[in-house]
Design a protein around this motif. Structure first.
Motif, PDB file in Angstrom:
ATOM      1  N   ILE A 409       0.826  -1.213   0.000  1.00  0.00           N
ATOM      2  CA  ILE A 409       0.000   0.000   0.000  1.00  0.00           C
ATOM      3  C   ILE A 409       0.860   1.263   0.000  1.00  0.00           C
ATOM      4  CG2 ILE A 409      -2.008  -1.056   1.101  1.00  0.00           C
ATOM      5  CD1 ILE A 409      -0.998   0.132   3.770  1.00  0.00           C
ATOM      6  N   GLU A 410       2.163   1.088  -0.196  1.00  0.00           N
ATOM      7  CA  GLU A 410       3.119   2.197  -0.105  1.00  0.00           C
ATOM      8  C   GLU A 410       2.755   3.325  -1.079  1.00  0.00           C
ATOM      9  OE1 GLU A 410       7.820   1.875   0.696  1.00  0.00           O
ATOM     10  OE2 GLU A 410       7.162   1.171  -1.275  1.00  0.00           O
ATOM     11  N   ASN A 411       2.450   2.961  -2.304  1.00  0.00           N
ATOM     12  CA  ASN A 411       2.125   3.976  -3.302  1.00  0.00           C
ATOM     13  C   ASN A 411       0.789   4.652  -2.990  1.00  0.00           C
ATOM     14  OD1 ASN A 411       2.866   5.315  -5.807  1.00  0.00           O
ATOM     15  ND2 ASN A 411       1.079   4.286  -6.708  1.00  0.00           N
ATOM     16  N   ASP A 412      -0.158   3.881  -2.463  1.00  0.00           N
ATOM     17  CA  ASP A 412      -1.455   4.453  -2.084  1.00  0.00           C
ATOM     18  C   ASP A 412      -1.293   5.489  -0.975  1.00  0.00           C
ATOM     19  OD1 ASP A 412      -2.993   2.613  -3.797  1.00  0.00           O
ATOM     20  OD2 ASP A 412      -2.325   1.094  -2.375  1.00  0.00           O
ATOM     21  N   LEU A 413      -0.431   5.181  -0.005  1.00  0.00           N
ATOM     22  CA  LEU A 413      -0.169   6.118   1.084  1.00  0.00           C
ATOM     23  C   LEU A 413       0.490   7.386   0.561  1.00  0.00           C
ATOM     24  CD1 LEU A 413       1.157   3.578   3.752  1.00  0.00           C
ATOM     25  CD2 LEU A 413      -1.033   4.766   3.803  1.00  0.00           C
ATOM     26  N   LYS A 414       1.390   7.213  -0.393  1.00  0.00           N
ATOM     27  CA  LYS A 414       2.081   8.372  -0.970  1.00  0.00           C
ATOM     28  C   LYS A 414       1.115   9.253  -1.743  1.00  0.00           C
ATOM     29  CE  LYS A 414       6.058   9.561  -3.879  1.00  0.00           C
ATOM     30  NZ  LYS A 414       7.181   9.018  -4.702  1.00  0.00           N
ATOM     31  N   LEU A 415       0.260   8.614  -2.539  1.00  0.00           N
ATOM     32  CA  LEU A 415      -0.691   9.375  -3.355  1.00  0.00           C
ATOM     33  C   LEU A 415      -1.704  10.129  -2.493  1.00  0.00           C
ATOM     34  CD1 LEU A 415      -1.414   6.837  -6.250  1.00  0.00           C
ATOM     35  CD2 LEU A 415      -0.144   8.988  -6.412  1.00  0.00           C
ATOM     36  N   SER A 416      -2.079   9.545  -1.367  1.00  0.00           N
ATOM     37  CA  SER A 416      -3.061  10.195  -0.495  1.00  0.00           C
ATOM     38  C   SER A 416      -2.416  11.223   0.428  1.00  0.00           C
ATOM     39  CB  SER A 416      -3.802   9.146   0.336  1.00  0.00           C
ATOM     40  OG  SER A 416      -2.930   8.543   1.273  1.00  0.00           O
ATOM     41  N   GLY A 417      -1.088  11.266   0.447  1.00  0.00           N
ATOM     42  CA  GLY A 417      -0.390  12.213   1.316  1.00  0.00           C
ATOM     43  C   GLY A 417      -0.503  11.869   2.783  1.00  0.00           C
ATOM     44  N   THR A 418      -0.632  10.593   3.092  1.00  0.00           N
ATOM     45  CA  THR A 418      -0.864  10.150   4.469  1.00  0.00           C
ATOM     46  C   THR A 418       0.302  10.517   5.387  1.00  0.00           C
ATOM     47  OG1 THR A 418      -2.253   8.316   3.738  1.00  0.00           O
ATOM     48  CG2 THR A 418      -1.284   8.134   5.942  1.00  0.00           C
ATOM     49  N   GLN A 419      -0.041  11.109   6.523  1.00  0.00           N
ATOM     50  CA  GLN A 419       0.939  11.420   7.561  1.00  0.00           C
ATOM     51  C   GLN A 419       0.727  10.578   8.819  1.00  0.00           C
ATOM     52  OE1 GLN A 419      -0.438  15.609   7.221  1.00  0.00           O
ATOM     53  NE2 GLN A 419       1.731  16.146   7.341  1.00  0.00           N
ATOM     54  N   THR A 420      -0.531  10.193   9.058  1.00  0.00           N
ATOM     55  CA  THR A 420      -0.854   9.383  10.235  1.00  0.00           C
ATOM     56  C   THR A 420      -1.578   8.116   9.808  1.00  0.00           C
ATOM     57  OG1 THR A 420      -1.066  11.309  11.687  1.00  0.00           O
ATOM     58  CG2 THR A 420      -2.146   9.293  12.405  1.00  0.00           C
ATOM     59  N   LEU A 421      -1.062   6.985  10.285  1.00  0.00           N
ATOM     60  CA  LEU A 421      -1.732   5.707  10.059  1.00  0.00           C
ATOM     61  C   LEU A 421      -2.594   5.393  11.280  1.00  0.00           C
ATOM     62  CD1 LEU A 421       0.869   3.215   8.540  1.00  0.00           C
ATOM     63  CD2 LEU A 421      -1.283   3.955   7.517  1.00  0.00           C
ATOM     64  N   ILE A 422      -3.893   5.272  11.057  1.00  0.00           N
ATOM     65  CA  ILE A 422      -4.793   4.805  12.115  1.00  0.00           C
ATOM     66  C   ILE A 422      -4.937   3.313  11.909  1.00  0.00           C
ATOM     67  CG2 ILE A 422      -7.075   5.029  13.135  1.00  0.00           C
ATOM     68  CD1 ILE A 422      -7.116   7.891  12.093  1.00  0.00           C
ATOM     69  N   TYR A 423      -4.510   2.554  12.894  1.00  0.00           N
ATOM     70  CA  TYR A 423      -4.194   1.133  12.697  1.00  0.00           C
ATOM     71  C   TYR A 423      -5.085   0.275  13.580  1.00  0.00           C
ATOM     72  CZ  TYR A 423      -1.066  -3.008  12.520  1.00  0.00           C
ATOM     73  OH  TYR A 423      -0.530  -4.247  12.360  1.00  0.00           O
ATOM     74  N   ALA A 424      -5.750  -0.710  12.950  1.00  0.00           N
ATOM     75  CA  ALA A 424      -6.600  -1.647  13.691  1.00  0.00           C
ATOM     76  C   ALA A 424      -6.048  -3.049  13.471  1.00  0.00           C
ATOM     77  CB  ALA A 424      -8.047  -1.554  13.214  1.00  0.00           C
ATOM     78  N   PRO A 425      -5.006  -3.446  14.212  1.00  0.00           N
ATOM     79  CA  PRO A 425      -4.335  -4.719  13.936  1.00  0.00           C
ATOM     80  C   PRO A 425      -5.223  -5.925  14.214  1.00  0.00           C
ATOM     81  CG  PRO A 425      -3.532  -3.761  15.984  1.00  0.00           C
ATOM     82  CD  PRO A 425      -4.409  -2.738  15.350  1.00  0.00           C
ATOM     83  N   ASP A 426      -4.888  -7.013  13.558  1.00  0.00           N
ATOM     84  CA  ASP A 426      -5.624  -8.263  13.689  1.00  0.00           C
ATOM     85  C   ASP A 426      -4.744  -9.312  14.361  1.00  0.00           C
ATOM     86  OD1 ASP A 426      -7.770 -10.096  13.249  1.00  0.00           O
ATOM     87  OD2 ASP A 426      -6.774 -10.867  11.454  1.00  0.00           O
ATOM     88  N   ASP A 427      -5.344 -10.072  15.263  1.00  0.00           N
ATOM     89  CA  ASP A 427      -4.736 -11.282  15.822  1.00  0.00           C
ATOM     90  C   ASP A 427      -3.334 -10.992  16.374  1.00  0.00           C
ATOM     91  OD1 ASP A 427      -3.607 -14.354  15.423  1.00  0.00           O
ATOM     92  OD2 ASP A 427      -5.784 -14.281  15.675  1.00  0.00           O
ATOM     93  N   GLN A 428      -2.321 -11.800  15.994  1.00  0.00           N
ATOM     94  CA  GLN A 428      -0.985 -11.676  16.591  1.00  0.00           C
ATOM     95  C   GLN A 428      -0.271 -10.382  16.189  1.00  0.00           C
ATOM     96  OE1 GLN A 428       1.313 -15.243  15.886  1.00  0.00           O
ATOM     97  NE2 GLN A 428       0.309 -16.294  17.584  1.00  0.00           N
ATOM     98  N   LEU A 429      -0.758  -9.703  15.174  1.00  0.00           N
ATOM     99  CA  LEU A 429      -0.171  -8.395  14.830  1.00  0.00           C
ATOM    100  C   LEU A 429      -0.336  -7.400  15.967  1.00  0.00           C
ATOM    101  CD1 LEU A 429      -1.303  -8.066  11.112  1.00  0.00           C
ATOM    102  CD2 LEU A 429       1.049  -8.331  11.932  1.00  0.00           C
TER     103      LEU A 429
END
Length: 685
Positions: A409-429
């Protein structure tokens, strides 16, 4: 429905589950509560006048055991007997349970048509008596039945109805915690996970994102119980346009069947000896008519026209032109945040890792990563072990996890100009910090990271208080032995915790300090809501098992467990900091439900966010990071998430400034062991 045992198929049909990676239960049926066990003698003693219900329960339990032993005729005989008793004594709820189990027995033999008829009979009764919990579970049984026949669109349709009814019931969470009989093929959480998986396979990403979000709410329910929903969760999931004709026909069929069922119930209350010939004839007529109605619905959903209709669903849904109100709310939340933000949901499946990224401007983005859950788990364990040892080089697993979690998703993050990742991890992550993923730079050097339990339960935009007032407690000396279950934990005072609190007080003048014996629950808890930040420099342990096993240790040796935390009232608190936590205690990692549960319980207190650590850190390093964090926070120019990020970067670069840095045993805190374990959960503003 009467069972004709002459037609019971004794040949076991071995069917292939043409799934998308989901491991289905094998060898035994799964209840909604794996801990549930029936003690018939105890129930009989408690309810001496309820012998009929006890007998029905016993017959159902024995039948399922016989079915698992492939003794299908005996199982059906017991269930027919249970069915007769339910009708004799008017036990409508148990009649539905028994029909569900009849369906499971037929399903185990590959007699899918008979199984569907039995599930539908259960559906009519559950709908009639208004039991949303069991109604949802019966829908799950039907969805599973179509799933194992490789009819994903119909499976999705019925799985959705499980979710819809479950989320309606969540507004009355006590109903979800009632013991449930063994009458269902898979758990509710498994239903949500499979539904998300099937939707992603069809690239119905917006619907999958909604399901993944609500899956986390269901996981909280399984761990903590009595987790209430809200108006956002109660909306469930959208029935898309091409599914609506099926829904309309289903509702019409159920309504007609319920009308017949009510008359049938009234007639059956008359003992067979007292019924007139006309009443007997009417009962036969009602049974036949109801069965004909359900059969007509079955013919409808398998007709060529409807089959062609449902096969078009995935192609239509891929266009992402769905009017999903819940998705629009998430996008609106993201758009109103001060930094460009994106919401990242990973979903771990047997043979793949699914990534869903939601940004304010575009439809949800879906990427599939070809990695087995086994390989992913092994890498997570290796990464965590390397993280916890500052002498080890962890860049190999850190790079690998970056390639799996971020690079797609690296390119998607770059295109959207993302500065903050709001993260909802699953299971052992949930046991590893993604800030320490590596691709030549640590991920924290690119993004702020803000963990959430579920977007449906989170308010990401509530602003902070204008001024900082800190209540700071520290456990600095002494030793305490803590027993949790059959495990013994030894905790010693944290010498640097006192300095940590002193440094904090230097930065924030309005700081009240509580040390050691003065730092007790009795003294501390009543004062918490008078402050905007509650800083607890003490041990905490988030332990796999029950919520009661996880605890925060106070300076006087008292402890507060995870359930107790939920009783705190902290609506004026912007941030709770636990600076010496430990997770993943034990020989193996679980699914991180204790971390998810901690985040939710803190949220339930009214506090806007919490900072905790994923492992116990050298307290000199903790002091350095916390000093850097609080040196930045009072300016009001940075969000909590960005202030934590800047503090972590200062340890990487060596720019951290602590007046007594010469007293620390270690002066280089650049290894992720020192800075990576600290995660922010909740509102990152």
């Amino acid at each position: 429905m009467l069972l004709n045992l002459r037609y019971v198929n004794l040949i076991i049909t071995v069917f292939s589950l043409l799934g998308f990676g989901m491991v289905y239960p094998e060898g035994k049926q799964v209840t909604s509560n794996a801990k549930l066990r029936y003690d018939y003698a105890e129930k009989a003693q408690a309810s001496p006048n309820n012998n009929s219900q006890l007998e029905i329960e016993k017959l159902n339990q024995e039948a399922i055991q016989q079915s698992q032993q492939k003794r299908f005729p005996e199982a059906l005989q017991r269930l027919q007997k249970a069915l007769d008793i339910t009708r004799e004594f008017g036990e409508r709820s148990w009649e539905a349970v028994t029909f569900n189990n009849i369906g499971r027995v037929y399903q185990s033999q590959g007699q899918y048509s008979q199984a569907l008829k039995s599930y539908q009979q259960a559906l009519v009764i559950d709908k009639e008596i208004g039991d949303a919990v069991r109604l949802g579970k019966t829908y799950s049984n039907i969805g599973y039945l179509f799933d194992i026949q490789n009819k994903p669109e119909l499976a999705i349709f019925f799985y959705k109805h499980c979710l819809i009814n479950r989320e309606k019931a969540r507004l009355n969470p006590s109903a979800l915690s009632l013991p449930q009989p063994d009458a269902y093929s898979i758990t509710v959480a498994q239903t949500y996970r499979i539904l998300a998986e099937r939707l992603l396979k069809q690239e119905r990403v917006a619907e999958a994102q909604r399901t993944m979000d609500l899956l986390k709410v269901e996981e909280l329910e399984e761990y903590l119980q009595n987790v209430p929903g809200n108006q956002r969760t109660a909306k469930g999931i959208e029935i898309v346009t091409r599914e609506k004709p099926i829904k309309q026909k289903l509702e019409q069929t159920l309504a007609q069947a319920i009308l017949l069922g009510k008359e049938l119930t009234t007639l059956r209350k008359i003992s067979p000896q007292k019924r007139s010939p006309q009443q007997e004839q009417r009962i036969e007529q009602l049974v036949l008519t109801q069965q004909q109605q359900l059969e007509a619905f079955n013919k409808f959903i398998t007709s060529p026209a409807v089959t062609a209709q449902v096969e078009q669903i995935s192609r239509t849904a891929r266009q992402q032109n769905l009017d999903l109100e819940s998705l629009n709310q998430v996008r609106d939340n993201l758009a109103r945040l001060p930094q460009k933000s994106a919401l990242l949901y990973p979903l771990i499946l047997k043979d793949s890792l699914e990534l869903v990224l939601v940004t304010p401007e575009s439809p949800p983005i879906h990427r599939t990563v070809a990695v087995t859950s086994k390989n992913l788990s092994q890498t997570i364990v290796a990464f965590r072990q390397a993280l916890k040892n500052p002498s080890r080089n962890l860049k190999t697993p850190a790079r690998q996890l970056y390639d799996w979690l971020i690079k797609p998703i690296e390119n998607d993050l770059k295109l959207s100009g993302t500065q903050t990742l709001i993260y909802a991890p699953d299971d052992q992550l949930r046991y590893i910090p993604i800030t320490a993923l590596f691709d030549g730079k640590w991920l924290v050097e690119r993004f702020s990271v803000n963990h959430i339990t579920s977007a449906s339960l989170s308010n990401l935009n509530t602003p902070n208080q204008s001024s900082l007032r800190v209540l700071a407690g520290a456990f600095t000396k002494g030793n305490y032995q803590i027993k949790v279950g059959n495990r013994q934990f030894a905790f010693a005072g944290l010498p640097f915790a006192g300095r940590e609190v002193e440094s904090l007080a230097e930065v924030v003048p309005e700081t009240k300090k509580l040390l050691d014996d003065a730092f007790s629950p009795k003294v501390t808890v009543p004062q918490m809501d008078d402050y905007t930040i509650v800083h607890l420099a003490t041990h905490a342990a988030f332990v796999m098992g029950k919520p009661e096993d996880s605890f925060i240790l106070f300076g006087n040796g008292d402890r507060v467990n995870l359930r107790d935390v939920a009783t705190w009232s902290l609506p004026n608190v912007d941030l709770v900091v636990l600076s010496a936590c430990e997770t993943g205690l034990g020989s193996s990692l679980g699914n991180g439900e204790e971390i998810l549960g901690f985040g939710y319980q803190m949220q339930k207190t009214g506090a806007k966010a919490a900072i905790a650590s994923l492992w116990a850190v050298d307290d000199g390093g903790t002091q350095a990071l916390m000093s850097a964090f609080y040196a930045t926070l009072p300016s009001g120019k940075l969000t909590k998430a960005e202030a934590l990020r800047q503090a972590q970067i200062s340890l990487i670069t060596g720019d951290w400034k602590v007046s007594h840095n010469k007293s620390t045993a270690v002066s280089d805190f650049s290894h992720p062991y020192y800075w990576a374990p600290f995660i922010l959960i909740g509102n990152g503003l």
